[in-house]
Scaffold this motif. Structure first.
Motif, short mmCIF file in Angstrom:
data_model
loop_
_atom_site.label_atom_id
_atom_site.label_comp_id
_atom_site.label_asym_id
_atom_site.label_seq_id
_atom_site.Cartn_x
_atom_site.Cartn_y
_atom_site.Cartn_z
N MET A 1 0.84 -1.19 0.00
CA MET A 1 0.00 0.00 0.00
C MET A 1 0.88 1.24 0.00
O MET A 1 1.74 1.39 0.86
N ASP A 2 0.67 2.12 -0.95
CA ASP A 2 1.42 3.37 -1.02
C ASP A 2 0.78 4.39 -0.09
O ASP A 2 -0.41 4.73 -0.23
N LEU A 3 1.57 4.88 0.87
CA LEU A 3 1.05 5.83 1.83
C LEU A 3 1.03 7.24 1.25
O LEU A 3 1.95 7.65 0.56
N ILE A 4 -0.04 7.97 1.55
CA ILE A 4 -0.12 9.38 1.19
C ILE A 4 0.72 10.16 2.18
O ILE A 4 0.74 9.87 3.39
N HIS A 5 1.43 11.16 1.69
CA HIS A 5 2.33 11.92 2.55
C HIS A 5 1.54 12.55 3.71
O HIS A 5 0.46 13.11 3.50
N PRO A 6 2.05 12.45 4.94
CA PRO A 6 1.33 13.00 6.09
C PRO A 6 0.95 14.47 5.94
O PRO A 6 -0.10 14.90 6.41
N TRP A 7 1.82 15.25 5.26
CA TRP A 7 1.50 16.66 5.05
C TRP A 7 0.24 16.83 4.22
O TRP A 7 -0.57 17.71 4.47
N VAL A 8 0.09 15.98 3.23
CA VAL A 8 -1.10 16.05 2.36
C VAL A 8 -2.35 15.70 3.16
O VAL A 8 -3.39 16.37 3.04
N VAL A 9 -2.25 14.67 3.99
CA VAL A 9 -3.39 14.28 4.83
C VAL A 9 -3.75 15.42 5.78
O VAL A 9 -4.92 15.79 5.92
N ASP A 10 -2.75 16.00 6.44
CA ASP A 10 -3.01 17.08 7.40
C ASP A 10 -3.59 18.31 6.72
O ASP A 10 -4.52 18.94 7.23
N LEU A 11 -3.06 18.65 5.55
CA LEU A 11 -3.58 19.81 4.82
C LEU A 11 -4.99 19.55 4.32
O LEU A 11 -5.84 20.46 4.30
N SER A 12 -5.27 18.31 3.91
CA SER A 12 -6.63 17.96 3.48
C SER A 12 -7.60 18.08 4.65
O SER A 12 -8.72 18.61 4.50
N ARG A 13 -7.17 17.61 5.80
CA ARG A 13 -8.01 17.72 6.99
C ARG A 13 -8.23 19.18 7.37
O ARG A 13 -9.35 19.60 7.69
N PHE A 14 -7.16 19.96 7.33
CA PHE A 14 -7.24 21.36 7.72
C PHE A 14 -8.15 22.14 6.77
O PHE A 14 -8.96 22.97 7.19
N GLN A 15 -8.03 21.85 5.48
CA GLN A 15 -8.87 22.55 4.50
C GLN A 15 -10.34 22.21 4.70
O GLN A 15 -11.19 23.10 4.69
N PHE A 16 -10.63 20.92 4.88
CA PHE A 16 -12.03 20.55 5.07
C PHE A 16 -12.57 21.10 6.38
O PHE A 16 -13.74 21.53 6.46
N ALA A 17 -11.73 21.10 7.42
CA ALA A 17 -12.17 21.65 8.70
C ALA A 17 -12.51 23.13 8.57
O ALA A 17 -13.54 23.59 9.07
N LEU A 18 -11.66 23.89 7.87
CA LEU A 18 -11.92 25.31 7.71
C LEU A 18 -13.19 25.56 6.90
O LEU A 18 -14.02 26.39 7.28
N THR A 19 -13.34 24.85 5.78
CA THR A 19 -14.53 25.07 4.96
C THR A 19 -15.79 24.65 5.70
O THR A 19 -16.84 25.30 5.60
N ALA A 20 -15.70 23.56 6.48
CA ALA A 20 -16.86 23.12 7.26
C ALA A 20 -17.19 24.12 8.37
O ALA A 20 -18.36 24.44 8.62
N LEU A 21 -16.16 24.64 9.04
CA LEU A 21 -16.38 25.62 10.09
C LEU A 21 -16.97 26.91 9.53
O LEU A 21 -17.87 27.52 10.14
N TYR A 22 -16.46 27.34 8.38
CA TYR A 22 -17.03 28.52 7.71
C TYR A 22 -18.51 28.28 7.41
O TYR A 22 -19.37 29.10 7.72
N HIS A 23 -18.78 27.14 6.76
CA HIS A 23 -20.16 26.84 6.36
C HIS A 23 -21.08 26.74 7.58
O HIS A 23 -22.23 27.20 7.55
N PHE A 24 -20.57 26.15 8.64
CA PHE A 24 -21.40 25.92 9.82
C PHE A 24 -21.72 27.20 10.57
O PHE A 24 -22.56 27.20 11.48
N MET A 25 -21.08 28.31 10.20
CA MET A 25 -21.44 29.59 10.78
C MET A 25 -22.80 30.06 10.26
O MET A 25 -23.48 30.85 10.91
N PHE A 26 -23.20 29.58 9.08
CA PHE A 26 -24.47 30.00 8.49
C PHE A 26 -25.61 29.03 8.82
O PHE A 26 -26.77 29.43 8.86
N VAL A 27 -25.28 27.76 9.01
CA VAL A 27 -26.31 26.72 9.14
C VAL A 27 -27.21 26.92 10.36
O VAL A 27 -28.45 26.89 10.21
N PRO A 28 -26.70 27.09 11.59
CA PRO A 28 -27.60 27.17 12.75
C PRO A 28 -28.62 28.31 12.64
O PRO A 28 -29.79 28.13 13.01
N LEU A 29 -28.18 29.46 12.12
CA LEU A 29 -29.10 30.59 12.01
C LEU A 29 -30.21 30.29 11.02
O LEU A 29 -31.38 30.65 11.24
N THR A 30 -29.87 29.62 9.92
CA THR A 30 -30.89 29.23 8.94
C THR A 30 -31.90 28.28 9.57
O THR A 30 -33.12 28.44 9.40
#
Length: 533
Positions: A1-30
């Motif tokens: 199994m070829d491992l994905i570089h840890p930096w790529v995994v961490d950056l992918s997690r960080f990007q999704f976390a940021l976009t989800a946190l941004y989006h979730f600022m609008f959801v509760p009020l709606t």
């Protein structure tokens, strides 16, 4: 199994976390504003009073701003699953994608269609017909949350799914079990109610702002009262459903619960304290400066006085047999995919329940090849894998604490607001009105901390106990991830700035049309109330 570089995994997690946190600022009020609008318009239809129509239209305008930007931030998130989490999408896409597709067809399209009728149908529809449209918008927004949380629950508490060794994917075993997953139902109600709390504080805080400046006073007083009563009921329900979620996590995600409570060693009931303050040290597996309330944690989580709660150290220490069994499952699965021998399939079936632990340990195999593991390698691999079994305790512990502490604060402020509003004494306490205004952002913060608790607490799994996060990401380069991360942060920051600008602009303008005579009415009510007291 070829491992994905840890930096790529961490950056992918960080990007999704940021976009989800941004989006979730609008959801509760709606989620929350739609039902507050429905409540206000119901009063208008029943009483015929113009004031309640003005209230519905004004708060509806702010809802429209939030809804539009929420849609813009939400659409891009679905594309991220394909671009940044391709292994996850391939492995779990059938389970995760189906509720999202239903959400788009059943809920989002319905909500989007009726939003237009709600805004532009005031002079074209009868009062009851327009009220029905408003309720359909509220129903659509909450159904949307339901299907998204059904998908999310499948990641946190997989049910109604099974692994297919022929396709190497998770497939439906029972769609009914996926939809009626207890985690999904409890999380949906908890999240929706958190949205009602957010909307209540939003309406109450802006109304308090008007009362402080003695503008739109009748409008503000009535809006404040509806929001306060809506808020106190929602806060009580949120706390109640939080207990249900905690019980489900205790039964199905013990590592998350132990991290939330900073519990490194198995508890000793009944005197185990509920920790109010501590500084968890993930490296040394201990807490510093611990302050707690004894005799609370055990009944709070287990609803008994004598049931021990397993600590992270004991969970970690007892995982060895599952890791070894999981590695056997991965090795048998690999051989079966290459040779299609029934003996290998039989071995896999024997160890299938521990497959996720084998995936988690496979990166420590020699050259990431499970076929090369010998009896000499196994103890070392097991010990390394044990260190990956629980989430970041410091982050999980404190995000949960902030959410809980804010929940208690909301209960107090809504209780005071309801009492003072029903007695028409709000303007006698300007300090409290200021507190309400400054509290507007806090439910958004609490919602974000709740999301962080749920998602960080699930680590190291994308699909709990089945698919590790490090296996889920796409094989991008780190430079690509940095570039896309900067792009997303820039775009979403523009959305946030636009939201704040428009919200401040229209909140300062206030309700239109305004009836100046209303400002005198509330003053008379306040004077009468003061004399009576």
């Amino acid at each position: 199994m070829d491992l994905i570089h840890p930096w790529v995994v961490d950056l992918s997690r960080f990007q999704f976390a940021l976009t989800a946190l941004y989006h979730f600022m609008f959801v509760p009020l709606t989620l929350g504003l739609t039902f507050i609008l429905a409540a206000m318009e119901t009063v208008y239809v029943v009483t015929g009073k113009q004031l309640y129509k003005d209230m519905t239209q004004f708060w509806g305008k702010l809802f429209g701003i939030n809804f539009a930007l929420g849609v813009a931030t939400g659409l891009t998130m679905e594309f991220e699953f394909g671009t940044n989490w391709s292994m996850y999408s391939r492995f779990f896409g059938d389970i995760f994608g189906t509720p999202l597709a239903i959400e788009g067809l059943m809920a989002f399209f319905m909500e989007s269609t009726f939003v237009g009728l709600m805004f532009f149908g005031w002079d074209r529809l009868s009062r009851p017909a327009h009220l029905a449209v408003t309720y359909l918008v509220a129903l659509g927004s909450n159904l949307s949350a339901l299907w998204i949380l059904v998908a999310n629950a499948s990641m946190n508490m997989p049910m109604g799914t099974t692994f297919d060794p022929e396709t190497m994917r998770m497939t439906f075993d029972s769609f009914v079990k996926v939809v009626f997953n207890p985690d999904a139902q409890a999380k949906f109600v908890h999240t929706s109610l958190a949205g009602y709390v957010t909307a209540s504080m939003f309406v109450m805080g802006i109304s308090a702002f008007y009362l402080l400046r003695r503008k739109h006073r009748m409008f503000a007083a009535h809006s404040f009262r509806i929001a306060a009563l809506f808020g106190i009921l929602s806060t009580i329900a949120v706390i109640t459903l939080g207990d249900v979620l905690g019980r489900l996590d205790y039964e199905h995600q013990p590592t998350k619960v132990a991290a939330m409570e900073g519990l490194w060693h198995t508890s000793k009931p009944p005197a185990e304290p509920w920790i109010l303050f501590a500084i968890p040290d993930d490296k040394n597996q201990k807490n510093y400066f611990e302050i707690g309330v004894p005799y609370v944690l055990t009944p709070l989580l287990t609803h008994t006085f004598d049931t021990p709660i397993k600590g992270l150290y004991e969970i970690q220490d007892s995982a060895g047999p599952r890791i070894e069994s999981g590695l056997k499952a991965v090795a048998a699965l690999k051989r079966y995919s290459e040779q299609r021998q029934m003996e290998d399939l039989a071995v896999f079936k024997q160890h299938e329940k521990d497959l996720g632990y084998g995936f988690l340990a496979s990166r420590y195999a020699p050259e990431q090849n499970v076929d090369k593991i010998t009896s000499d390698h196994m103890p070392q691999i097991i010990e390394k894998t044990k260190l990956d079994l629980f989430p970041n305790v410091f982050v999980t512990f404190w995000s949960f604490r902030f959410m809980v502490f804010l929940g208690v604060y909301f209960f107090v402020i809504f209780a005071m607001a309801s009492y003072l509003s029903l007695r028409n004494q709000l303007e006698h306490y300007p300090w409290f009105l200021k507190a309400c205004t400054w509290s507007i952002p806090l439910p958004f913060v609490a919602a974000e901390f709740g999301w962080i608790t749920a998602e960080i607490g699930r680590q190291p799994w994308t699909v709990f106990d089945i698919l590790p996060t490090f296996m889920s990401a796409s094989s991008h380069t780190a430079s690509y991830m940095v570039f896309s991360l900067i792009g997303f942060v820039t775009l979403y920051s523009i959305f946030i700035i636009a939201e704040l600008y428009l919200m401040f602009k229209y909140a300062r303008l206030g309700p239109q049309p305004h009836h100046p005579s209303d400002d005198n009415k509330i003053e008379n009510i306040s004077i009468i109330s003061s004399k009576n007291n």
